[in-house]
Design a protein around this motif. Structure first.
Motif, short mmCIF file in Angstrom:
data_model
loop_
_atom_site.label_atom_id
_atom_site.label_comp_id
_atom_site.label_asym_id
_atom_site.label_seq_id
_atom_site.Cartn_x
_atom_site.Cartn_y
_atom_site.Cartn_z
N ASP A 297 -8.39 15.82 14.52
CA ASP A 297 -7.52 14.80 13.94
C ASP A 297 -8.04 14.44 12.55
O ASP A 297 -7.43 14.79 11.55
CB ASP A 297 -7.49 13.57 14.88
N ASP A 298 -9.16 13.77 12.52
CA ASP A 298 -9.72 13.36 11.23
C ASP A 298 -11.04 14.06 11.00
O ASP A 298 -11.85 14.19 11.92
CB ASP A 298 -9.98 11.85 11.22
N PRO B 151 -8.10 11.24 6.93
CA PRO B 151 -7.06 11.57 7.90
C PRO B 151 -6.74 13.06 7.97
O PRO B 151 -6.13 13.52 8.93
CB PRO B 151 -5.83 10.79 7.39
N ARG C 62 4.86 10.86 13.76
CA ARG C 62 5.82 10.44 12.74
C ARG C 62 6.29 11.66 11.95
O ARG C 62 5.73 12.74 12.08
CB ARG C 62 5.16 9.43 11.79
N HIS D 107 -4.13 1.21 -2.28
CA HIS D 107 -3.71 -0.19 -2.27
C HIS D 107 -2.86 -0.56 -3.47
O HIS D 107 -2.39 -1.69 -3.57
CB HIS D 107 -4.93 -1.10 -2.18
N ILE E 139 -19.49 -0.28 4.26
CA ILE E 139 -18.37 0.62 4.49
C ILE E 139 -17.70 0.88 3.16
O ILE E 139 -17.08 -0.01 2.57
CB ILE E 139 -17.38 0.02 5.51
N GLY E 140 -17.85 2.10 2.66
CA GLY E 140 -17.27 2.46 1.38
C GLY E 140 -15.76 2.40 1.48
O GLY E 140 -15.17 2.78 2.48
N TYR E 141 -15.11 1.92 0.44
CA TYR E 141 -13.71 1.60 0.55
C TYR E 141 -12.95 2.21 -0.61
O TYR E 141 -11.86 2.74 -0.46
CB TYR E 141 -13.62 0.09 0.61
N GLN F 292 -0.45 12.44 13.83
CA GLN F 292 -1.21 11.81 14.91
C GLN F 292 -0.36 10.81 15.68
O GLN F 292 -0.56 10.60 16.86
CB GLN F 292 -2.44 11.13 14.31
N LEU F 293 0.58 10.19 15.03
CA LEU F 293 1.45 9.21 15.69
C LEU F 293 2.86 9.76 15.83
O LEU F 293 3.81 8.99 15.97
CB LEU F 293 1.47 7.90 14.90
N ARG G 228 -3.11 13.83 3.18
CA ARG G 228 -3.40 12.50 2.65
C ARG G 228 -4.23 12.59 1.38
O ARG G 228 -4.06 11.79 0.45
CB ARG G 228 -4.13 11.67 3.72
N ASP H 246 0.85 -1.19 0.00
CA ASP H 246 0.00 0.00 0.00
C ASP H 246 0.89 1.25 0.00
O ASP H 246 1.99 1.23 0.55
CB ASP H 246 -0.86 0.05 1.26
N ILE I 104 -16.93 -2.83 2.12
CA ILE I 104 -16.61 -3.94 3.01
C ILE I 104 -17.79 -4.08 3.95
O ILE I 104 -18.35 -3.06 4.39
CB ILE I 104 -15.30 -3.66 3.75
N ASP J 187 -0.69 11.84 8.74
CA ASP J 187 -2.03 11.75 9.33
C ASP J 187 -2.12 12.93 10.27
O ASP J 187 -1.69 12.88 11.41
CB ASP J 187 -2.17 10.41 10.07
#
Lengths: 852, 797
Positions: B389-390, B395, B419, B206, B553-555, B416-417, B365, B200, B549, B372
């Protein structure tokens, strides 16, 4: 299939089956009827071997000498008028036998004006210090006695005095008023985890009908317990008992409630620590002492509830007297005020004539195992033979069978250190890694969920790949566990974060951590104090508080979860409603600065060398892989009432693992090179009945994945498994949802819980039928075409027979077997048909299905 | 376009039916509701003609392809069969690289949206067996392999590369997929060592990509598989070559027409810059795809923002609140930055004026950055005014702040993390809150973004959609327009009052309208020049979820800003509402007659559905006019809160025609909601079982009515009756005689009410009054006197 009887019947056999065999005149007649032994005998073809295995027994005549006398407790503190302390004296003899000699000892009190000694109980008279001199067979011990507040009457306490009566009399057990819905309208907290609630229910609920302060003797609790009125639970104690007096005194005092500063029990001590009772009917009084938060202690033997785990060997009375009944060992659990502790008691036959055989000790494992065996008067079995060793070590270290060439090479090798060399070779193989990746994958429950969002196949594969990389790179287990516990980040990028994705419920997560990494099952403590262990609800919710601040948010892909330290959130105690501060399970309550990742703090504590659970748990899990059972068994049910059968051994393994910097490969090497691991499964007269002390090798059914792989490799017809390339082994299955009929039948772990019970090792009828009638064996034998191939190569039937024996059983056929098999080729049958039948029979033999 | 009512019944139905008959006879190739499942190949090289096969059902009368973006034209369409049709696409040399959306128009319908990908390289087809290194399929550099992945399939290709030559691989797989396909690409040396792998990426989701410098001359292997080995014949386009495939860009945006030096990050030969003059775009939020051009073209673009906000000069941010870097600019503004290291946070200070309402938006993003973001806005004292945050499932962060006073404010951007890294680029836009107006058509079926969302009007018939109008930060009446409809179609819709955010629109096609179609942009505009949103340019959005999914849940999804409209062959039925002569009153009900006019020989069941109900009005979700029947009564209920005024709505009807679902609409019918003529109450009434009792509904007369009305008591339990009574405008009560039997159920019956039908013009005006009243039926009293003693029961413990 007549050939089947040559190599032993299939896996499961009913008793009638056994008898049939005996009547057939097979060499099993007269031998013990354990199924696995039969095949061994048949297979080895040497029933007479048993006799030669037994150690020569030499007479043991000399009366053992007294080596030590112990007095319990070693010091006495009496505080307040009602205090008391019972005294127990134990004699220890050179042969390890102990005797309760309290009645035979003589006692002298230093200052008789300060205390009174009567019926082995000290009671206070006046303040001061003195000593009790204990004399037995020329040995004298001095017990200091300290008396304070000798004339002060301590007020009766609901928690310290009344609650223990409910526990000891059994009122608050799960079968009685301790159930969640109570019994006959009256409820008590199970084993007294909620004293405030119990006080309320006794004194306020049902318009206080349970107590009568005006006429305390007519209180319902007393009338019920003494069965003056009908009581479903029967009579629990009499009106002249101490329990009755305690309850009455409390009622007469107005049923007072304890103040907030009432001292809490912090520790229980039970003595003597070890007793070895010789002969039937020998007794040992146990003594329990409670230590309180205010520094005082108290003899609570009479208030303690005792429970043994092997009543056939040792029975413990309500007053704490252990009596030997038959050879064996028992663990006695003592419970007082929500806490529990325990002690081991052994029983050995009287005048047992036993000489410890001079066996070699390869390393510390043998030292500790043998020390226990000596105490039990059990001799270890002989070393197993080379073929047995090779097959066993291949299966245990790599989950594979040795090839015929590997067997031949090993048997031909005459060097002294050839067993160690094989072990070293196997430890360096990829299959060793694969096996432990599988075992960890089970512990970490790596499996995709039906709904792909909760745990997608992608997440499961990524998690598995991460785990495989960690173990392949030999990352020390403590480092790996630390990575898991502190995992942070998007789960697709940081697959360890799946640890927090698989289980999102904070309570279940903390239970899983306790079970997987500490071997402790705290589940029941969610609702009440642990009935068979020391855990309280405070422990449970304090431990869960470490995971109260795990943040999770959805990634862009709904299958992804981003795990982080949210820095906020609390764990509430369901009874008190208070936020629980994080507290290590069985440890301290650490200071954690706000915003600090609580998981980090937990991970440091858990994996610290001094942690009492982590390395012991790991060592035990590793041990269980090689012996089929843990030193604590099951491996993930460590509790006071399920202690290690050999704590010294477990402690040593744990400290060794720590010393090896959690490189578990080294511990595996220690285990496999020990003499204990290499013992034969054939019992001798002393260890036939022993299943707990590793005096002989265990006979274990081969687990599902290994068996399927073995069938594939032996026949040359491996199964195609979902998600694995052709030739992939069942051991390498990444996603726990992947299964086959074979694997399910043979009890592979579904990985739905971290429980060790997920892997089912018990043989059953459907397994036997599947091997006998299903595609598992017959189709593989035919599809693999091994016999055909060997015949085509021009091999003689006798060579092929040897090849098949080596492949399936890791040994050449015995002369008897060879002779008998020759007869099948004489009546004009096609060799390939006979040989395929033989192959089928070998694969259906217990010797194949079991690791021995 | 048409904003006023053009009449209830547009033309005599007889004419319409006559026309239908005429066309029905001719249209033997009728193929209602074409289904478009796949296009093969999934893409092509620009500057070439590509023959494609469009697969599906009911495609035999295919006539045209709608392309939503410029650069592709349909050269030829041929060989139309039920299951497939061939087309030749002419892809212009300057066609935009990447995704192009399209639909098929047939003579009788419009298909769902599908995607076609345009790349810079010639295509080669994958050839099995190529599952292992030894059987790798050799491919020339700078080509696009078009292949498929089956279950546990692994496709291996080989290329010859010189030492230090750039080897780039990019896959289009997830992007093409209409089912979950998550490809992984791996580059291996000839001896099987993994050099790089990608599953990804923040840029492509993906779809992975790899770009590296070859360590030596020789053969390299490229392996493609589904991440979970779960392929089911998934298409992919694998670009292999020496092209650039940068991971990120900086800065992430600029103004329309601005010339930027864009730096591409993450190329193995090192970062490089490329000048670009951004197009002049009017739209407020635009994502611009910039294709890296560096010794070759990237197969797909990196993304930039075009916005009217000027970029603040690029400066180093402060890393604490106290050390925030001053931008020396007053909001609105935009700035671009990079969180270069782990734990990095960027603080910028700017000035703002009291009462400014500001939207803070991070773009990261959304433009392919790995960041993020977490965004915080502080006042001069360091107090947080907003933190996010989101936002909206993305994100990227968004905060709206009303500035309390003139002064300095600080904005913080962090990961957020915690990074960071050279590719963690971001753009922050601080804009005055501006009104926006977004138009869309709601889904008409669950998990379905397509049914009845294109305008498909059969000749001589009607079609209807409900148009949603989402106003942000403004109010006011709106007029909707559908400019550019095909000839012969008229759109009918009322002005949309400020209080409403949806409007029914009916499209009417003449019987002789030519069979043709087009893409057009629906629009809405404020009617009143004084309203705040008078200058707002509306945007139309149609989002299509490709993969869900767990179903909901739109993906992955695509969005288009135009709607397809067409006149199609006639269908053999029409529907109409018999418009009521009397109003629907608050707390009242009405039954509308819906009539289906069937062409002779057509007797399929017809499902009718109220297109829209005004607030406070409810009706059943749908009803069926059974096979052969010609009408159904559609019941509407109005609450006491329904707004008193005239409304319009329509009924849509669906029936199966030639195997496909044909959708038509009734006329846009007008009806009125009026205040009730009377109200009433029923006091708690008790009756003993077997007895009779009087139940009094006291009436409150509000508006006089003529004649007598019938009052009926409703909700009585079984074995309990009451006769209807007549009332007039002078009645003060309706008194019912309740008759019970010894089987009448005991207890309180709480759903008693009174229905009053006032007749006018031969139609009932139905009131439902005294709702929720209670009738209690008690047990008959014992005949003998005396009380029973309560029995105390001993409780045992």
């Amino acid at each position: 299939m007549t050939i089947a009887t040559i190599v032993g019947p299939a896996l499961t056999s009913s008793p009638s089956h056994n008898e049939d065999d005996s009547r057939n005149g097979s060499p099993t007649r007269g031998a013990p009827s354990k199924p696995f032994l039969r095949y061994l005998r048949i297979a080895i073809g040497a029933a007479g071997l048993f006799a030669s295995l037994a150690h020569p027994l030499t007479a043991f005549a000399a009366k053992p000498t007294l080596t030590e006398v112990k007095v319990f407790p070693a010091d006495v503190n009496l505080k307040t008028r009602g205090d008391r302390q019972s005294i127990v004296v134990q004699a220890i003899y050179a042969d390890g036998v102990t005797r309760d000699v309290t009645a035979q000892a003589s006692f002298t009190l230093g200052n008789k004006t300060l205390a009174k000694f009567d019926h082995f109980i000290l009671t206070p008279v006046a303040d001061g210090q003195t000593e009790l001199r204990v004399k037995f067979q020329g040995k004298t011990l001095v017990v200091p006695v300290n008396i304070e507040a000798a004339t002060v009457a301590e007020p009766i306490s609901f928690i310290k005095d009344v609650m223990p009566v409910f526990t000891k009399a059994g009122c608050n057990t799960g079968g009685c008023h301790g159930t969640s819905r109570g019994k006959d309208g009256f409820r008590l907290s199970l084993f007294g985890y909620d004293p405030d609630g119990d006080y309320h229910r006794l004194t306020r609920e049902a318009i206080a009908r349970r107590i009568n302060l005006a006429l305390p003797e007519e209180s319902l609790i007393l009338e019920k317990a003494t069965r003056k009125v009908p009581h479903t639970g029967g009579e629990l104690f009499t009106a002249d008992s101490e329990f009755y007096r305690t309850l009455l005194a409390w009622l007469q005092a107005g049923a007072p409630k304890d103040g907030p500063d009432v001292a809490k029990v912090v520790r229980l001590e039970i003595n003597p620590r070890q007793s070895v009772l010789e002969g039937t009917g020998e007794t040992q009084q146990l003594s329990v002492r409670a230590f309180y938060s205010d520094g005082t202690d108290r003899d609570v033997t009479s208030l303690t509830a005792f429970m043994g785990n092997n009543d056939a060997a040792i029975k413990v009375s309500a007053s704490g007297k252990a009596t030997s009944l038959a050879r064996g060992e028992a663990f006695i659990t003592a419970r007082y005020e929500g806490l529990a502790t325990g002690v081991q008691v052994l029983a050995i036959p009287k005048n047992l004539q036993f000489t410890w055989p001079a066996v070699a000790e390869n390393n510390y494992i043998d030292t500790h195992v043998n020390a226990k065996l000596r105490k039990l008067r059990i001799a270890p079995s002989d070393l197993c033979d080379d073929p047995t060793f090779l097959r066993r070590v291949y299966l245990d270290i790599t989950g594979t069978l040795p090839s015929p060439d590997q067997v031949r090479t090993f048997l031909a090798d005459t060097s002294v250190g050839k067993r160690d060399a094989v072990i070293d070779d196997l430890l360096g193989r990829k299959e060793f890694v694969d096996l432990w990746v599988m075992k960890w994958a089970e512990l970490l429950q790596i499996r995709s969920a039906d709904q792909q969002v909760q745990m997608s196949t992608k997440s499961a594969l990524q998690y598995f790949d991460w785990l495989e990389a960690e173990i392949t790179q030999n990352v020390p287990v403590d480092v790996m566990v630390k990575k898991l516990l502190t995992a942070t980040g998007p789960s697709f990028e940081a697959p360890a974060a799946n640890f927090y994705k698989i289980e999102r419920d904070t309570l279940k997560l903390s239970e899983n951590v306790a079970q997987a990494f500490m071997g402790v099952r705290v589940q029941c403590t969610q609702c009440h104090n642990h009935p068979f262990d020391r855990w309280t609800m405070n422990d449970y919710f304090g431990f869960a508080a470490f995971f109260a601040q795990v943040g999770r948010k959805a990634g862009e892909d709904p299958r992804e979860t981003i795990v982080f330290n949210s820095g906020g959130g609390a764990m509430k105690h369901p009874v008190t409603g208070k936020d629980m501060a994080p507290k290590f399970l069985g440890g301290a309550q650490p200071e954690i600065a706000k915003g600090t990742d609580r998981r980090q703090v937990l991970a440091e504590w858990l994996t610290a060398p001094e942690n009492p659970y982590f390395s012991r748990n790991l060592a035990n899990i590793i041990w269980a892989q090689f012996f089929g059972k843990g030193i604590i068994d099951p491996v993930d049910d460590v509790r006071v009432s399920n202690p290690a059968t050999n704590p010294e051994l477990l402690d040593k393994l744990a400290s060794q693992l720590t010393a090896y910097r959690y490189d578990f490969k080294k511990l595996v090497r220690d285990i496999c090179t020990s003499r204990t691991y290499q013992l034969s499964a054939v019992p001798n007269a002393t260890n036939a009945g022993d299943e707990a002390n590793f005096a002989k090798a265990g006979v274990r059914r081969i687990r599902a994945e290994v068996l399927l792989d073995a069938l594939g490799s032996v026949t040359g017809s491996a199964e195609k498994l979902r998600g694995l390339p052709q030739g992939g082994r069942a051991i390498e299955i990444a996603d726990g949802r992947t299964s086959t009929y074979f694997l399910t039948t043979f009890g592979r772990a579904t990985r739905e819980t971290p429980c060790s019970c997920e892997v089912k090792m018990e043989p059953n009828l459907s397994q036997a039928l599947h091997l006998l009638n299903g595609d598992a064996v017959n189709a593989k034998v035919l599809n693999g075409g091994l016999v055909k191939k060997l015949l085509k190569e021009g091999k003689q039937p006798s060579d092929i027979i040897e090849e098949l024996y080596l492949r399936a059983l890791g040994r050449p056929p015995t002369d008897a077997e060879t002779t008998k098999l020759q007869t099948f080729f004489t009546d004009g049958k096609k060799p390939d048909v006979v040989l395929n039948d033989l192959f089928w029979a070998l694969l259906n033999a217990k010797e194949f299905v079991f690791n021995h | 376009m048409a904003t006023s009512r053009a009449g209830n019944v547009p033309r005599p139905l007889a004419t319409a039916v006559a026309c239908l008959a005429a066309f029905f006879g001719a249209s033997s190739a009728l193929a209602v509701a074409p289904n478009f499942t796949a296009i093969a190949p999934a893409g092509g090289q620009r500057g070439t003609s590509v023959e494609v096969t469009l697969r599906g059902d009911r495609l035999a009368d295919a006539q045209d392809i709608f392309f939503y973006t410029p650069g592709i034209t349909l050269e030829k369409i041929s060989g139309a069969k039920d299951k497939e049709v061939k087309g030749v696409f002419l892809i212009a040399a300057d066609c935009r690289l990447g995704e192009h959306a399209l639909r098929i128009r047939t003579a009788s319908g419009i298909s769902a949206l599908r995607l076609f990908y345009v790349g810079p390289f010639p295509s080669v087809e994958e050839k099995e067996p190529n599952n292992e290194a030894a059987k790798a399929q050799p491919v020339a550099l700078n080509s696009t392999v078009q292949g498929t992945i089956g279950s546990e399939d692994v496709d291996v290709f080989s290329v010859e590369v010189k030492k230090d030559q750039r080897l780039s691989v990019e896959i289009e797989g997830a992007r093409l997929g209409r089912t979950l396909f998550d490809p992984t690409v791996t580059v291996l040396s000839a001896d099987g060592r993994v050099l790089a792998a990608s599953d990804d990426t923040p840029l492509l989701g993906h779809d992975g990509f790899v770009s590296l410098l070859a360590p030596a001359d020789g053969k390299y292997l490229i392996q493609v598989r589904d991440m979970t080995y779960a392929g089911t014949g998934h298409f992919y386009r694998l670009h292999l070559g020496t092209f650039p495939r940068p991971a990120a860009v900086f800065p992430l945006g600029g103004q329309p027409g601005e010339t930027l030096e864009v730096k591409f990050l993450g190329d193995p030969t090192g970062d490089f810059t490329q000048p670009i003059t951004l197009p002049t775009e009017k739209s407020r939020s635009a994502r611009f795809g910039l294709v890296a051009d560096h010794h070759g073209l990237a197969p797909s673009p990196n993304w930039l923002r075009i916005s009217p906000l000027a970029n603040a000069p690029s400066i180093t941010p402060g890393n604490t609140l106290g050390k925030a870097t001053a931008l020396n600019t007053t909001a609105p503004l935009a700035f671009n930055g990079v969180l270069t290291t782990k734990g990095d946070a960027a603080f910028f200070r700017f000035t703002a004026k009291k009462d400014q309402s500001l939207d803070f938006q991070v773009y990261a993003r959304r433009l392919g950055s790995p960041l993020d973001s977490v965004l915080t806005v502080f006042d001069a004292k360091g107090k947080s005014l907003g933190n996010n945050d989101d936002a909206a499932g993305n994100p990227d962060s968004a905060v709206r702040v009303k500035i309390p006073e003139d002064g300095n404010y600080t904005v913080k951007v962090a990961d957020q993390l915690a990074r960071g890294g050279p590719r963690f680029t971001y753009r922050v836009e601080i804009a005055e809150v501006a009104p926006t107006l977004t138009l869309s058509i709601p889904d008409t079926a669950r998990y379905d973004n397509e049914t009845r969302k294109s305008i498909v009007v059969p000749r001589g018939n009607r079609f209807a959609v409900l148009l949603n109008l989402n106003r942000d930060t403004f109010n006011g009446d709106l007029a909707v327009t559908f400019d550019g409809l095909p000839a012969g179609i008229t759109a009918l819709a009322d002005t949309v009052p400020g209080s409403l955010s949806a409007v029914p629109v009916v499209f009417d096609a003449t019987a002789d309208a030519p069979i043709a179609g087009t893409l057009l942009t629906p629009a809405a505009q404020a009617v009143d020049a004084a309203t705040k949103g008078k200058d707002v340019v509306s945007r139309f959005r149609h989002t299509v979820d490709w993969v869900r999914i767990q179903n909901d849940i739109g993906y992955s999804r695509s969005e288009v800003s135009q709607i397809a409209a067409a006149v199609v062959e006639a269908v053999p039925f029409t529907v109409r509402i018999v418009e009521p002569k009397v109003p629907l009153v608050q707390s009242g009900e009405a039954a509308w007659k819906i009539i289906a006019d069937r062409q002779e020989g057509f007797d399929e069941p017809i499902t009718v559905k109220m297109l829209w109900n005004p607030p406070g009005v409810t009706s059943p979700p749908d009803l069926v006019i059974p096979k052969g029947a010609s009408s159904v009564d559609y019941k509407l209920n109005a609450s006491n809160k329904a707004e008193v005024r005239k409304w319009k709505t329509a009924v849509v009807a669906t029936a199966t025609v030639q195997g496909g679902a044909a959708h038509v609409s009734s006329q846009l019918a007008e009806f009125e909601i009026a205040a009730p003529f009377l109200a009433g109450k029923i006091a708690l009434t008790k009756v003993e079982r077997g007895q009779t009792a009087k139940l009094v509904c006291t009436l409150e007369q509000k508006n006089p009515f003529a004649g007598t009305a019938v009052a009926q008591l409703v909700g009585l339990p079984a074995n309990t009756t009451a006769s209807d009574v007549e009332i007039t405008q002078d009645s003060t009560a309706a008194i019912f005689e309740i008759v019970t039997t010894d089987k009448s159920p005991l207890g309180s019956h709480k759903n008693i009410f009174c229905r009053i039908n006032i007749m006018r013009d031969g139609e009932p005006i139905t009131h439902l009054i005294a709702q929720g009243s209670v009738l209690r039926i008690d047990a008959a009293r014992p005949k003998t006197a005396g009380e029973s003693k309560p029995v105390a029961q001993a409780k045992t413990e």
